[in-house]
Design a protein around this motif. Structure first.
Motif, mmCIF file in Angstrom:
data_model
loop_
_atom_site.group_PDB
_atom_site.id
_atom_site.type_symbol
_atom_site.label_atom_id
_atom_site.label_comp_id
_atom_site.label_asym_id
_atom_site.label_seq_id
_atom_site.Cartn_x
_atom_site.Cartn_y
_atom_site.Cartn_z
ATOM 1 N N GLU A 129 45.693 33.832 50.544
ATOM 2 C CA GLU A 129 44.444 33.123 50.798
ATOM 3 C C GLU A 129 43.251 34.075 50.793
ATOM 4 O O GLU A 129 42.210 33.775 50.217
ATOM 5 C CB GLU A 129 44.537 32.401 52.161
ATOM 6 C CG GLU A 129 43.374 31.467 52.423
ATOM 7 C CD GLU A 129 43.482 30.809 53.802
ATOM 8 O OE1 GLU A 129 44.614 30.597 54.260
ATOM 9 O OE2 GLU A 129 42.424 30.544 54.408
ATOM 10 N N THR A 130 43.421 35.220 51.434
ATOM 11 C CA THR A 130 42.309 36.178 51.439
ATOM 12 C C THR A 130 42.033 36.694 50.024
ATOM 13 O O THR A 130 40.884 36.852 49.632
ATOM 14 C CB THR A 130 42.595 37.366 52.366
ATOM 15 O OG1 THR A 130 43.676 38.114 51.827
ATOM 16 C CG2 THR A 130 42.926 36.915 53.761
ATOM 17 N N ARG A 131 43.081 36.939 49.267
ATOM 18 C CA ARG A 131 42.879 37.344 47.877
ATOM 19 C C ARG A 131 42.078 36.291 47.132
ATOM 20 O O ARG A 131 41.137 36.598 46.405
ATOM 21 C CB ARG A 131 44.227 37.559 47.179
ATOM 22 C CG ARG A 131 44.919 38.853 47.531
ATOM 23 C CD ARG A 131 46.249 38.971 46.808
ATOM 24 N NE ARG A 131 46.086 38.884 45.360
ATOM 25 C CZ ARG A 131 45.971 39.946 44.560
ATOM 26 N NH1 ARG A 131 45.998 41.147 45.094
ATOM 27 N NH2 ARG A 131 45.812 39.797 43.270
ATOM 28 N N GLY A 132 42.459 35.058 47.345
ATOM 29 C CA GLY A 132 41.750 33.961 46.703
ATOM 30 C C GLY A 132 40.293 33.897 47.122
ATOM 31 O O GLY A 132 39.409 33.722 46.276
ATOM 32 N N LYS A 133 40.046 34.071 48.419
ATOM 33 C CA LYS A 133 38.664 34.018 48.898
ATOM 34 C C LYS A 133 37.829 35.135 48.278
ATOM 35 O O LYS A 133 36.686 34.929 47.864
ATOM 36 C CB LYS A 133 38.637 34.128 50.431
ATOM 37 C CG LYS A 133 39.045 32.844 51.142
ATOM 38 C CD LYS A 133 38.600 32.802 52.594
ATOM 39 C CE LYS A 133 39.398 33.734 53.480
ATOM 40 N NZ LYS A 133 39.109 33.530 54.922
ATOM 41 N N LEU A 134 38.411 36.329 48.221
ATOM 42 C CA LEU A 134 37.676 37.458 47.665
ATOM 43 C C LEU A 134 37.400 37.261 46.174
ATOM 44 O O LEU A 134 36.282 37.502 45.702
ATOM 45 C CB LEU A 134 38.453 38.761 47.896
ATOM 46 C CG LEU A 134 38.452 39.261 49.342
ATOM 47 C CD1 LEU A 134 39.368 40.462 49.508
ATOM 48 C CD2 LEU A 134 37.032 39.606 49.784
ATOM 49 N N ILE A 135 38.410 36.830 45.451
ATOM 50 C CA ILE A 135 38.227 36.616 44.012
ATOM 51 C C ILE A 135 37.190 35.532 43.763
ATOM 52 O O ILE A 135 36.313 35.666 42.908
ATOM 53 C CB ILE A 135 39.571 36.239 43.345
ATOM 54 C CG1 ILE A 135 40.513 37.446 43.358
ATOM 55 C CG2 ILE A 135 39.350 35.750 41.936
ATOM 56 C CD1 ILE A 135 41.862 37.182 42.739
ATOM 57 N N SER A 136 37.286 34.479 44.543
ATOM 58 C CA SER A 136 36.339 33.378 44.381
ATOM 59 C C SER A 136 34.908 33.837 44.630
ATOM 60 O O SER A 136 33.993 33.539 43.857
ATOM 61 C CB SER A 136 36.710 32.244 45.333
ATOM 62 O OG SER A 136 35.716 31.244 45.319
ATOM 63 N N ALA A 137 34.725 34.566 45.723
ATOM 64 C CA ALA A 137 33.383 35.070 46.036
ATOM 65 C C ALA A 137 32.897 36.013 44.939
ATOM 66 O O ALA A 137 31.735 35.976 44.526
ATOM 67 C CB ALA A 137 33.400 35.781 47.388
ATOM 68 N N ALA A 138 33.796 36.856 44.459
ATOM 69 C CA ALA A 138 33.422 37.816 43.428
ATOM 70 C C ALA A 138 33.005 37.110 42.143
ATOM 71 O O ALA A 138 32.062 37.528 41.473
ATOM 72 C CB ALA A 138 34.587 38.764 43.152
ATOM 73 N N ARG A 139 33.694 36.038 41.815
ATOM 74 C CA ARG A 139 33.318 35.277 40.618
ATOM 75 C C ARG A 139 31.869 34.827 40.717
ATOM 76 O O ARG A 139 31.107 34.918 39.747
ATOM 77 C CB ARG A 139 34.225 34.055 40.445
ATOM 78 C CG ARG A 139 35.573 34.375 39.857
ATOM 79 C CD ARG A 139 36.439 33.134 39.692
ATOM 80 N NE ARG A 139 35.980 32.268 38.616
ATOM 81 C CZ ARG A 139 36.800 31.569 37.833
ATOM 82 N NH1 ARG A 139 38.098 31.653 38.002
ATOM 83 N NH2 ARG A 139 36.318 30.793 36.893
ATOM 84 N N ARG A 171 52.816 35.277 56.572
ATOM 85 C CA ARG A 171 52.029 36.478 56.265
ATOM 86 C C ARG A 171 51.553 36.492 54.820
ATOM 87 O O ARG A 171 50.380 36.697 54.522
ATOM 88 C CB ARG A 171 52.889 37.712 56.534
ATOM 89 C CG ARG A 171 52.344 38.591 57.648
ATOM 90 C CD ARG A 171 53.285 39.751 57.908
ATOM 91 N NE ARG A 171 52.549 40.997 58.015
ATOM 92 C CZ ARG A 171 51.851 41.345 59.071
ATOM 93 N NH1 ARG A 171 51.750 40.534 60.109
ATOM 94 N NH2 ARG A 171 51.213 42.489 59.101
ATOM 95 N N SER A 172 52.471 36.289 53.891
ATOM 96 C CA SER A 172 52.102 36.356 52.473
ATOM 97 C C SER A 172 51.212 35.178 52.082
ATOM 98 O O SER A 172 50.423 35.275 51.153
ATOM 99 C CB SER A 172 53.361 36.366 51.605
ATOM 100 O OG SER A 172 54.051 35.148 51.755
ATOM 101 N N LYS A 173 51.360 34.092 52.829
ATOM 102 C CA LYS A 173 50.495 32.938 52.555
ATOM 103 C C LYS A 173 49.054 33.277 52.908
ATOM 104 O O LYS A 173 48.115 32.988 52.164
ATOM 105 C CB LYS A 173 50.980 31.748 53.390
ATOM 106 C CG LYS A 173 50.547 30.405 52.827
ATOM 107 C CD LYS A 173 51.296 30.088 51.536
ATOM 108 C CE LYS A 173 50.848 28.783 50.900
ATOM 109 N NZ LYS A 173 51.483 28.592 49.575
ATOM 110 N N MET A 174 48.926 33.926 54.068
ATOM 111 C CA MET A 174 47.585 34.325 54.497
ATOM 112 C C MET A 174 46.973 35.330 53.523
ATOM 113 O O MET A 174 45.809 35.254 53.175
ATOM 114 C CB MET A 174 47.662 34.959 55.899
ATOM 115 C CG MET A 174 47.933 33.973 57.043
ATOM 116 S SD MET A 174 46.614 32.737 57.194
ATOM 117 C CE MET A 174 45.296 33.749 57.922
#
Lengths: 198, 198
Positions: B12-22, B6-9
């Motif tokens: 990952e979503t946090r990473g995807k959002l931050i990456s897109a936001a950058r 769960r926390s791994k997923m």
DNA sequence: AATGTTACATACGCCTCGTATGTGAACCTA
DNA sequence: TAGGTTCACATACGAGGCGTATGTAACATT
């Protein structure tokens, strides 16, 4: 010679809107300011806004230009009272730092301005102010007082240092104490440009 | 033990959002970025956003912290390769200027960040970076290499000068040429702090 | 005095944010 | 492994705010 009453009235509404915007933008910030509220505050509607300034950005631009113009005038006045070119440059720098202590300048010119309007050095007023600094640096360079470096680079770094000093001071609890330290450090850095140490 | 998948997923979503936001923040700016579009871009909805970051500002804060952390790490790495304290300080300053050439840094950290999140010196990462500079200045002062001035003031003015230099360079058509001038002027100003001229 | 112009108000639609509620999958318990 | 619980995220809803299109009344022109 006609349409005098009309343009006089228009000038007044522009003034009222800009004045209100200076207050509200400084207090709540650009993004958090509703144009409905802003215009209602001076007994107008958004119609007046979009007619006079095109859009919300246009109003901010007008406000920034006004404040910026006042700053440039003040800096020039302070600088003209100095005995020599170097002292004038220092006095202007210090004046710049002091002016940036006003919340109005901080919030509108230093924070929201760049974010909404883009690079400050493109603004007409700011550009003028910088150009004046550049010329002063060039004069001092021609007189052999400061080392031969790129004048524009020097002017920009100086104003950048002053600007950041102001932000630091404003965020601090004891502005007067910090102001002294900042001014001292500013003078110290600026002396790096001197051809001969005092 | 538990809840690992769960926390791994979630990471990952946090990473995807931050990456897109950058990417999107850097391109269109914070205000002009729709969170609906942003989240859809990585196959999510705003629900994920508000769950992970609280609000739009929270996402910006996360992005800024990430970039700021990378900047601090890079500056430290560059500084550690220098022979002595003074060169390290100069190298870090130059590195800071160079990093600020990236549109990502410009738009997000230098423009939108301060306007939306407030005084940068309050941010955890930025504060750390500045503190490091302060300590370096204090060391050099203790060694008698630079003049006795307020270390924090010096550090802030230096970073301010560097920051403004970066903005200047980025707005220019010939970044490389201007970079050289800016670095030269930066060194010149910084040498104002030296107790003894080279 | 009649007509054109203009400075501003009114009205509308679109978009965006934040929250409140729903849902299905992962997790703990026995 | 079966049942209930939690939780990460999706969906649904309401409240502004911006920009524009249109209306209007005062002013200017002839």
């Amino acid at each position: 010679m006609a349409g005098e009453r009309r343009s006089k009235m228009m000038e007044e509404t522009r003034g009222k809107l800009i004045s209100a915007a200076r207050h509200v933008f400084a207090e709540k910030g650009y993004a958090a300011t509703s144009m409905d509220d802003l215009t209602a505050m001076v007994g107008l509607t958004r119609g007046a806004l979009y007619h006079n300034f095109g859009d919300k950005r246009g109003l901010l631009l007008a406000v920034v230009n006004q404040i910026d113009g006042e700053m440039a005038a003040h800096a020039a006045a302070v600088g003209s009272r100095a005995d020599n070119g170097w002292d004038a440059l220092m006095a202007e720098g210090v004046a710049y730092i002091e002016m940036a202590l006003k919340p109005e300048v901080q919030r509108i010119v230093l924070l929201d301005g760049p974010a909404v309007l883009g690079d400050p050095s493109q603004w007409p007023s700011q550009s003028n102010c910088l150009q004046a600094t550049v010329r002063k640096v060039e004069d001092l360079m021609a007189q052999g007082i400061i080392k031969p470096i790129d004048a524009e680079a020097a002017a920009r770094l100086l104003s950048g240092a002053a600007l950041n000093a102001a932000l630091w001071i404003a965020a601090n609890d004891h502005p007067q104490d910090v102001l002294k330290k900042a001014v001292e450090a500013f003078r110290c850095l600026a002396e790096g440009m001197l051809a001969v140490r005092n």
